[in-house]
Design a protein around this motif. Structure first.
Motif, PDB file in Angstrom:
ATOM      1  N   LEU A 109     -39.059  19.114  29.919  1.00 26.43           N
ATOM      2  CA  LEU A 109     -39.625  20.286  29.407  1.00 26.43           C
ATOM      3  C   LEU A 109     -39.559  21.015  28.465  1.00 26.43           C
ATOM      4  N   ILE A 110     -37.516  21.575  28.991  1.00 27.52           N
ATOM      5  CA  ILE A 110     -37.481  22.520  28.067  1.00 27.52           C
ATOM      6  C   ILE A 110     -35.419  22.686  28.283  1.00 27.52           C
ATOM      7  N   HIS A 111     -34.901  22.505  27.457  1.00 26.07           N
ATOM      8  CA  HIS A 111     -33.398  23.485  27.251  1.00 26.07           C
ATOM      9  C   HIS A 111     -32.866  24.552  27.688  1.00 26.07           C
ATOM     10  N   ALA A 112     -31.725  24.824  27.839  1.00 23.05           N
ATOM     11  CA  ALA A 112     -31.133  26.248  27.545  1.00 23.05           C
ATOM     12  C   ALA A 112     -30.182  26.190  27.307  1.00 23.05           C
ATOM     13  N   SER A 113     -29.250  26.469  26.724  1.00 32.01           N
ATOM     14  CA  SER A 113     -27.981  27.053  26.824  1.00 32.01           C
ATOM     15  C   SER A 113     -26.952  27.014  28.088  1.00 32.01           C
ATOM     16  N   ASP A 114     -26.158  26.456  28.287  1.00 31.29           N
ATOM     17  CA  ASP A 114     -25.282  26.457  29.846  1.00 31.29           C
ATOM     18  C   ASP A 114     -23.818  27.177  29.379  1.00 31.29           C
ATOM     19  N   SER A 115     -23.975  28.087  28.758  1.00 30.10           N
ATOM     20  CA  SER A 115     -22.927  28.929  28.456  1.00 30.10           C
ATOM     21  C   SER A 115     -22.291  28.781  27.319  1.00 30.10           C
ATOM     22  N   PHE A 116     -21.774  30.069  26.780  1.00 34.57           N
ATOM     23  CA  PHE A 116     -21.473  31.200  25.931  1.00 34.57           C
ATOM     24  C   PHE A 116     -21.070  29.955  25.001  1.00 34.57           C
ATOM     25  N   GLU A 117     -20.115  29.059  24.878  1.00 38.13           N
ATOM     26  CA  GLU A 117     -19.663  27.956  23.913  1.00 38.13           C
ATOM     27  C   GLU A 117     -21.239  26.986  23.340  1.00 38.13           C
ATOM     28  N   ALA A 118     -21.967  26.718  24.518  1.00 35.82           N
ATOM     29  CA  ALA A 118     -22.604  25.310  24.443  1.00 35.82           C
ATOM     30  C   ALA A 118     -24.119  26.704  23.076  1.00 35.82           C
ATOM     31  N   ALA A 119     -24.037  27.803  23.477  1.00 36.54           N
ATOM     32  CA  ALA A 119     -24.909  28.278  22.550  1.00 36.54           C
ATOM     33  C   ALA A 119     -24.514  28.696  21.678  1.00 36.54           C
ATOM     34  N   THR A 120     -23.493  28.764  21.025  1.00 35.23           N
ATOM     35  CA  THR A 120     -22.532  29.609  19.862  1.00 35.23           C
ATOM     36  C   THR A 120     -23.169  27.924  19.122  1.00 35.23           C
ATOM     37  N   LYS A 121     -22.817  26.875  19.457  1.00 33.66           N
ATOM     38  CA  LYS A 121     -22.629  25.423  18.502  1.00 33.66           C
ATOM     39  C   LYS A 121     -23.773  25.293  18.464  1.00 33.66           C
ATOM     40  N   GLU A 122     -25.084  26.011  19.628  1.00 32.29           N
ATOM     41  CA  GLU A 122     -26.470  25.013  19.870  1.00 32.29           C
ATOM     42  C   GLU A 122     -27.391  25.932  18.095  1.00 32.29           C
ATOM     43  N   ILE A 123     -27.043  27.492  18.466  1.00 27.84           N
ATOM     44  CA  ILE A 123     -27.414  28.408  17.537  1.00 27.84           C
ATOM     45  C   ILE A 123     -27.592  28.425  15.964  1.00 27.84           C
ATOM     46  N   GLY A 124     -26.061  27.595  15.793  1.00 25.93           N
ATOM     47  CA  GLY A 124     -25.954  27.473  15.097  1.00 25.93           C
ATOM     48  C   GLY A 124     -25.958  26.314  14.036  1.00 25.93           C
ATOM     49  N   LEU A 125     -26.079  25.106  15.364  1.00 21.01           N
ATOM     50  CA  LEU A 125     -26.772  23.941  14.676  1.00 21.01           C
ATOM     51  C   LEU A 125     -28.538  24.179  14.310  1.00 21.01           C
ATOM     52  N   TRP A 126     -29.195  25.265  14.719  1.00 20.58           N
ATOM     53  CA  TRP A 126     -30.405  24.747  14.757  1.00 20.58           C
ATOM     54  C   TRP A 126     -30.923  25.659  13.456  1.00 20.58           C
ATOM     55  N   PHE A 127     -30.165  26.659  13.435  1.00 19.92           N
ATOM     56  CA  PHE A 127     -30.457  27.842  12.949  1.00 19.92           C
ATOM     57  C   PHE A 127     -29.458  28.312  12.197  1.00 19.92           C
ATOM     58  N   LYS A 128     -29.717  28.745  10.395  1.00 20.29           N
ATOM     59  CA  LYS A 128     -29.430  29.726  10.010  1.00 20.29           C
ATOM     60  C   LYS A 128     -28.780  30.999  10.135  1.00 20.29           C
ATOM     61  N   GLN A 129     -27.816  31.952   9.852  1.00 14.16           N
ATOM     62  CA  GLN A 129     -28.237  33.150  10.326  1.00 14.16           C
ATOM     63  C   GLN A 129     -28.886  34.387   9.897  1.00 14.16           C
ATOM     64  N   ALA A 130     -28.809  34.033   8.321  1.00 14.51           N
ATOM     65  CA  ALA A 130     -30.512  34.516   7.551  1.00 14.51           C
ATOM     66  C   ALA A 130     -31.551  35.015   8.545  1.00 14.51           C
ATOM     67  N   GLU A 131     -31.783  33.748   9.253  1.00 12.78           N
ATOM     68  CA  GLU A 131     -33.306  32.974  10.333  1.00 12.78           C
ATOM     69  C   GLU A 131     -33.081  33.883  11.435  1.00 12.78           C
ATOM     70  N   LEU A 132     -31.738  34.625  12.020  1.00 12.05           N
ATOM     71  CA  LEU A 132     -31.576  35.611  13.206  1.00 12.05           C
ATOM     72  C   LEU A 132     -32.066  37.136  12.736  1.00 12.05           C
ATOM     73  N   SER A 133     -33.571  37.368  13.527  1.00  8.52           N
ATOM     74  CA  SER A 133     -33.761  38.936  13.490  1.00  8.52           C
ATOM     75  C   SER A 133     -33.138  39.306  14.543  1.00  8.52           C
ATOM     76  N   ASP A 134     -32.587  40.778  13.691  1.00 15.69           N
ATOM     77  CA  ASP A 134     -31.991  41.988  14.252  1.00 15.69           C
ATOM     78  C   ASP A 134     -32.712  43.351  14.695  1.00 15.69           C
ATOM     79  N   TYR A 135     -33.820  43.337  15.436  1.00 15.58           N
ATOM     80  CA  TYR A 135     -34.798  44.507  15.488  1.00 15.58           C
ATOM     81  C   TYR A 135     -34.752  44.784  17.039  1.00 15.58           C
ATOM     82  N   GLU A 136     -34.673  46.220  17.650  1.00 17.20           N
ATOM     83  CA  GLU A 136     -35.143  46.251  18.416  1.00 17.20           C
ATOM     84  C   GLU A 136     -36.275  46.303  19.364  1.00 17.20           C
TER      85      GLU A 136
END
Length: 222
Positions: free
Chosen positions: A184-211
């Motif tokens: 069903l699902i995949h989730a990053s297993d480390s900070f290094e993996a998250a950095t790689k995977e987010i950068g692979l699937w998304f551009k910086q402009a696609e990430l929202s910054d809000y609270e």
């Protein structure tokens, strides 16, 4: 009288000799002590700055935020079987109800190149070709970025063990999946993996910054 004068003269001469000896010895002794103190100070400063540099390096912000802070981010992907089984809403709600922030979400029909890059660490495994074929079958995946304190580790706990038969009953895989090949699902297993995977699937402009309104109530430590 004469004897007293001689004794006083000898005493004065003795005192002058002691002072002269001390003056001569001091310049040699002082630098040695100074070098020891200075050497210790330099070593202490070097250790301090090395520790400080290590802290700064650990706190370096990437596209995955800053590790071990409330800006930490994880990449989560609902795979084709999760989309086909219409479990997207239920899976999203798991992260939302825990208090994590949805930073980005989109449906993507992955290309073979994208799938191979994403799973490049598994390229030597015998199941790799089947995994790539499954992810690129034509049914879209839902790519997401979630943000919050310890989201990488806690996200993996929400998702559950890779083999659903080993997953906790309350996890996504433990509740909705049976086969390791359709988990069903995949989730990053480390900070290094998250950095790689987010950068692979998304551009910086696609990430929202809000609270979110409830953010301080969820992330505060006091």
């Amino acid at each position: 009288m004469f004897a007293n004068s001689v004794r006083q003269g000898l005493r004065a001469a003795s005192r002058q000799s002691v002072r002269a000896f001390a003056s001569a010895a001091a310049p040699r002794a002082a630098p040695r002590a100074g070098f020891v103190v200075a050497g210790a100070a330099v070593a202490g400063l070097a250790a301090f700055y090395a520790t400080d540099a290590a802290k700064l390096d650990a706190a370096k912000k990437t596209i995955a935020g800053t590790y071990k802070t409330d800006s930490e981010r994880s990449f989560v992907m609902i795979k084709p079987d999760g989309v086909s089984r219409q479990l997207v809403g239920k899976i999203v709600s798991r992260f939302e109800e825990r208090g994590y922030k949805l930073v980005a979400i989109k449906t993507v029909t992955p290309s073979e190149d994208l799938a191979k890059e994403h799973y490049s660490d598994l390229a030597a495994r015998p199941f790799y070709p089947g995994l790539v074929k499954y992810i690129t079958s034509g049914t879209p995946v839902v790519a997401m970025v979630w943000e919050g304190k310890d989201v990488i580790k806690q996200g993996r706990r929400i998702v559950g063990a890779t083999n659903p038969l080993d997953a906790d009953p309350g996890s996504v895989r433990g509740q909705y999946a049976v086969s390791v090949g359709r988990n069903l699902i995949h989730a990053s297993d480390s900070f290094e993996a998250a950095t790689k995977e987010i950068g692979l699937w998304f551009k910086q402009a696609e990430l929202s910054d809000y609270e979110p309104v409830a953010w301080p109530w969820v992330m505060a430590d006091n």
